[in-house]
Design a protein around this motif. Structure first.
Motif, PDB file in Angstrom:
ATOM      1  N   GLY A 137     -11.046  -3.284   2.823  1.00 19.29           N
ATOM      2  CA  GLY A 137     -11.839  -2.415   3.694  1.00 19.29           C
ATOM      3  C   GLY A 137     -11.401  -0.965   3.601  1.00 19.29           C
ATOM      4  O   GLY A 137     -12.232  -0.047   3.589  1.00 19.29           O
ATOM      5  N   LEU A 138     -10.097  -0.747   3.512  1.00 16.53           N
ATOM      6  CA  LEU A 138      -9.576   0.612   3.391  1.00 16.53           C
ATOM      7  C   LEU A 138     -10.019   1.240   2.071  1.00 16.53           C
ATOM      8  O   LEU A 138     -10.416   2.402   2.022  1.00 16.53           O
ATOM      9  N   LEU A 139      -9.983   0.461   0.991  1.00 15.84           N
ATOM     10  CA  LEU A 139     -10.381   0.980  -0.320  1.00 15.84           C
ATOM     11  C   LEU A 139     -11.875   1.256  -0.379  1.00 15.84           C
ATOM     12  O   LEU A 139     -12.312   2.143  -1.113  1.00 15.84           O
ATOM     13  N   ASP A 140     -12.673   0.494   0.385  1.00 16.56           N
ATOM     14  CA  ASP A 140     -14.106   0.780   0.466  1.00 16.56           C
ATOM     15  C   ASP A 140     -14.344   2.120   1.162  1.00 16.56           C
ATOM     16  O   ASP A 140     -15.216   2.888   0.775  1.00 16.56           O
ATOM     17  N   ALA A 141     -13.554   2.375   2.206  1.00 21.57           N
ATOM     18  CA  ALA A 141     -13.711   3.623   2.958  1.00 21.57           C
ATOM     19  C   ALA A 141     -13.160   4.818   2.182  1.00 21.57           C
ATOM     20  O   ALA A 141     -13.677   5.932   2.293  1.00 21.57           O
ATOM     21  N   TYR A 142     -12.109   4.598   1.393  1.00 17.56           N
ATOM     22  CA  TYR A 142     -11.468   5.666   0.617  1.00 17.56           C
ATOM     23  C   TYR A 142     -11.402   5.248  -0.850  1.00 17.56           C
ATOM     24  O   TYR A 142     -10.347   4.794  -1.329  1.00 17.56           O
ATOM     25  N   PRO A 143     -12.490   5.397  -1.598  1.00 20.50           N
ATOM     26  CA  PRO A 143     -12.517   4.908  -2.977  1.00 20.50           C
ATOM     27  C   PRO A 143     -11.523   5.613  -3.913  1.00 20.50           C
ATOM     28  O   PRO A 143     -11.116   5.054  -4.913  1.00 20.50           O
ATOM     29  N   GLY A 144     -11.093   6.802  -3.589  1.00 20.93           N
ATOM     30  CA  GLY A 144     -10.163   7.531  -4.454  1.00 20.93           C
ATOM     31  C   GLY A 144      -8.709   7.244  -4.166  1.00 20.93           C
ATOM     32  O   GLY A 144      -7.822   7.897  -4.712  1.00 20.93           O
ATOM     33  N   ALA A 145      -8.428   6.279  -3.305  1.00 16.15           N
ATOM     34  CA  ALA A 145      -7.050   5.989  -2.902  1.00 16.15           C
ATOM     35  C   ALA A 145      -6.260   5.370  -4.045  1.00 16.15           C
ATOM     36  O   ALA A 145      -6.813   4.674  -4.898  1.00 16.15           O
ATOM     37  N   ASP A 146      -4.976   5.616  -4.057  1.00 10.70           N
ATOM     38  CA  ASP A 146      -4.075   5.034  -5.055  1.00 10.70           C
ATOM     39  C   ASP A 146      -3.740   3.601  -4.622  1.00 10.70           C
ATOM     40  O   ASP A 146      -2.886   3.377  -3.769  1.00 10.70           O
ATOM     41  N   VAL A 147      -4.419   2.637  -5.231  1.00 18.59           N
ATOM     42  CA  VAL A 147      -4.306   1.230  -4.834  1.00 18.59           C
ATOM     43  C   VAL A 147      -2.886   0.719  -5.019  1.00 18.59           C
ATOM     44  O   VAL A 147      -2.336   0.046  -4.131  1.00 18.59           O
ATOM     45  N   GLN A 148      -2.298   1.025  -6.153  1.00 18.57           N
ATOM     46  CA  GLN A 148      -0.958   0.515  -6.452  1.00 18.57           C
ATOM     47  C   GLN A 148       0.068   1.040  -5.444  1.00 18.57           C
ATOM     48  O   GLN A 148       0.906   0.279  -4.957  1.00 18.57           O
ATOM     49  N   HIS A 149      -0.031   2.310  -5.132  1.00 19.35           N
ATOM     50  CA  HIS A 149       0.912   2.915  -4.175  1.00 19.35           C
ATOM     51  C   HIS A 149       0.754   2.268  -2.791  1.00 19.35           C
ATOM     52  O   HIS A 149       1.751   1.944  -2.135  1.00 19.35           O
ATOM     53  N   LEU A 150      -0.492   2.080  -2.358  1.00 18.83           N
ATOM     54  CA  LEU A 150      -0.730   1.456  -1.055  1.00 18.83           C
ATOM     55  C   LEU A 150      -0.207   0.017  -1.021  1.00 18.83           C
ATOM     56  O   LEU A 150       0.413  -0.406  -0.036  1.00 18.83           O
ATOM     57  N   ARG A 151      -0.449  -0.740  -2.074  1.00 18.45           N
ATOM     58  CA  ARG A 151       0.048  -2.139  -2.125  1.00 18.45           C
ATOM     59  C   ARG A 151       1.569  -2.173  -2.052  1.00 18.45           C
ATOM     60  O   ARG A 151       2.142  -3.018  -1.367  1.00 18.45           O
ATOM     61  N   THR A 152       2.204  -1.267  -2.770  1.00 21.32           N
ATOM     62  CA  THR A 152       3.667  -1.202  -2.754  1.00 21.32           C
ATOM     63  C   THR A 152       4.172  -0.892  -1.341  1.00 21.32           C
ATOM     64  O   THR A 152       5.116  -1.529  -0.858  1.00 21.32           O
ATOM     65  N   LEU A 153       3.535   0.073  -0.680  1.00 22.19           N
ATOM     66  CA  LEU A 153       3.952   0.440   0.679  1.00 22.19           C
ATOM     67  C   LEU A 153       3.721  -0.704   1.665  1.00 22.19           C
ATOM     68  O   LEU A 153       4.555  -0.956   2.545  1.00 22.19           O
ATOM     69  N   ILE A 154       2.596  -1.394   1.516  1.00 19.53           N
ATOM     70  CA  ILE A 154       2.292  -2.514   2.423  1.00 19.53           C
ATOM     71  C   ILE A 154       3.316  -3.630   2.228  1.00 19.53           C
ATOM     72  O   ILE A 154       3.856  -4.184   3.195  1.00 19.53           O
ATOM     73  N   ARG A 155       3.605  -3.961   0.971  1.00 22.12           N
ATOM     74  CA  ARG A 155       4.573  -5.023   0.671  1.00 22.12           C
ATOM     75  C   ARG A 155       5.951  -4.657   1.226  1.00 22.12           C
ATOM     76  O   ARG A 155       6.624  -5.470   1.862  1.00 22.12           O
ATOM     77  N   ALA A 156       6.362  -3.410   1.012  1.00 26.50           N
ATOM     78  CA  ALA A 156       7.668  -2.960   1.506  1.00 26.50           C
ATOM     79  C   ALA A 156       7.707  -2.948   3.035  1.00 26.50           C
ATOM     80  O   ALA A 156       8.732  -3.304   3.648  1.00 26.50           O
ATOM     81  N   SER A 157       6.598  -2.589   3.666  1.00 25.85           N
ATOM     82  CA  SER A 157       6.538  -2.577   5.136  1.00 25.85           C
ATOM     83  C   SER A 157       6.633  -3.993   5.689  1.00 25.85           C
ATOM     84  O   SER A 157       7.263  -4.223   6.726  1.00 25.85           O
ATOM     85  N   ARG A 158       6.004  -4.947   5.005  1.00 25.34           N
ATOM     86  CA  ARG A 158       6.086  -6.355   5.441  1.00 25.34           C
ATOM     87  C   ARG A 158       7.511  -6.862   5.333  1.00 25.34           C
ATOM     88  O   ARG A 158       8.002  -7.547   6.231  1.00 25.34           O
ATOM     89  N   LYS A 159       8.187  -6.546   4.222  1.00 25.54           N
ATOM     90  CA  LYS A 159       9.591  -6.962   4.045  1.00 25.54           C
ATOM     91  C   LYS A 159      10.459  -6.349   5.137  1.00 25.54           C
ATOM     92  O   LYS A 159      11.338  -6.998   5.702  1.00 25.54           O
ATOM     93  N   GLU A 160      10.200  -5.060   5.385  1.00 26.62           N
ATOM     94  CA  GLU A 160      10.961  -4.345   6.408  1.00 26.62           C
ATOM     95  C   GLU A 160      10.759  -4.988   7.779  1.00 26.62           C
ATOM     96  O   GLU A 160      11.715  -5.157   8.544  1.00 26.62           O
ATOM     97  N   ALA A 161       9.526  -5.392   8.093  1.00 28.73           N
ATOM     98  CA  ALA A 161       9.231  -6.046   9.376  1.00 28.73           C
ATOM     99  C   ALA A 161       9.955  -7.383   9.487  1.00 28.73           C
ATOM    100  O   ALA A 161      10.478  -7.733  10.552  1.00 28.73           O
ATOM    101  N   GLN A 162       9.997  -8.139   8.388  1.00 26.80           N
ATOM    102  CA  GLN A 162      10.710  -9.424   8.406  1.00 26.80           C
ATOM    103  C   GLN A 162      12.201  -9.212   8.616  1.00 26.80           C
ATOM    104  O   GLN A 162      12.845  -9.936   9.375  1.00 26.80           O
ATOM    105  N   THR A 163      12.752  -8.223   7.949  1.00 27.57           N
ATOM    106  CA  THR A 163      14.173  -7.915   8.102  1.00 27.57           C
ATOM    107  C   THR A 163      14.474  -7.466   9.536  1.00 27.57           C
ATOM    108  O   THR A 163      15.474  -7.882  10.130  1.00 27.57           O
TER     109      THR A 163
END
Length: 185
Positions: free
Chosen positions: A127-153
């Motif tokens: 949904g975010l990529l639909d709203a912002y088609p020029g977004a850096d997908v790889q960077h966002l995925r990396t940040l989301i994955r790291a944020s999830r790990k951080e939340a678990q820790t």
């Protein structure tokens, strides 16, 4: 029974062509309240308003006044000087400053809610990529994955230990940058 004429052509104000004393007093008190708001402003904000030199100096004097009675008198004086100022322009600018911060706060809350959604739901990124088609997908995925790990820790931390928020904040900043880039266009 007295004879009452039914002439309704005369206006109901009985010939008065100026405001009542009560209305004048309400207007005066409104200007005093506006003057109080001016006294609470910073010097930088005061300089941005369309104030006469005498009104600006009176407001600055009120800001420097420490005694209660002296401040009350100075605010009355500011209210008196406000009669000759462009009160509507001042009100408009104060309203812009006040409501602008509300809009910014709402925007921040929307970004925070989107961040939480991205961390919890994989489909939210689509949904975010639909709203912002020029977004850096790889960077966002990396940040989301790291944020999830951080939340678990952080969930496994003992009481008194400080949680890590580095990736959580970075994800917020990335979403904010996307939002800012579309607003500028």
């Amino acid at each position: 029974m007295p004879n009452i004429p039914e002439n309704t052509d005369e206006p109901a104000d009985h010939g008065y062509d100026r405001p009542s004393k009560s209305q004048i007093k309400r207007d005066m008190l409104e200007l005093q309240d506006l003057g109080k708001k001016l006294v609470e402003l910073s010097t930088d904000r005061l300089k941005q308003l369309p104030l006469s030199e005498s009104l600006y100096e009176a407001v600055r004097q009120a800001q420097r006044t420490t005694s209660r009675e002296g401040l009350r008198r100075q605010i009355h004086y500011v209210g008196k000087l406000m009669r000759h100022a462009d009160a509507n322009a001042i009100r408009t600018q104060l309203d812009i400053w006040e409501n602008g911060s509300r809009e910014e706060t709402l925007a921040m809350h929307r970004i925070e809610a989107l961040r939480e959604l991205l961390i919890k739901d994989d489909d939210a990124l689509t949904g975010l990529l639909d709203a912002y088609p020029g977004a850096d997908v790889q960077h966002l995925r990396t940040l989301i994955r790291a944020s999830r790990k951080e939340a678990q820790t952080n969930a496994a931390l003992h009481a008194g230990q400080d949680p890590q928020r580095k990736h959580y904040r970075a994800l917020f900043q990335a979403i904010k940058a996307l939002n800012d880039s579309t607003e500028q266009k």
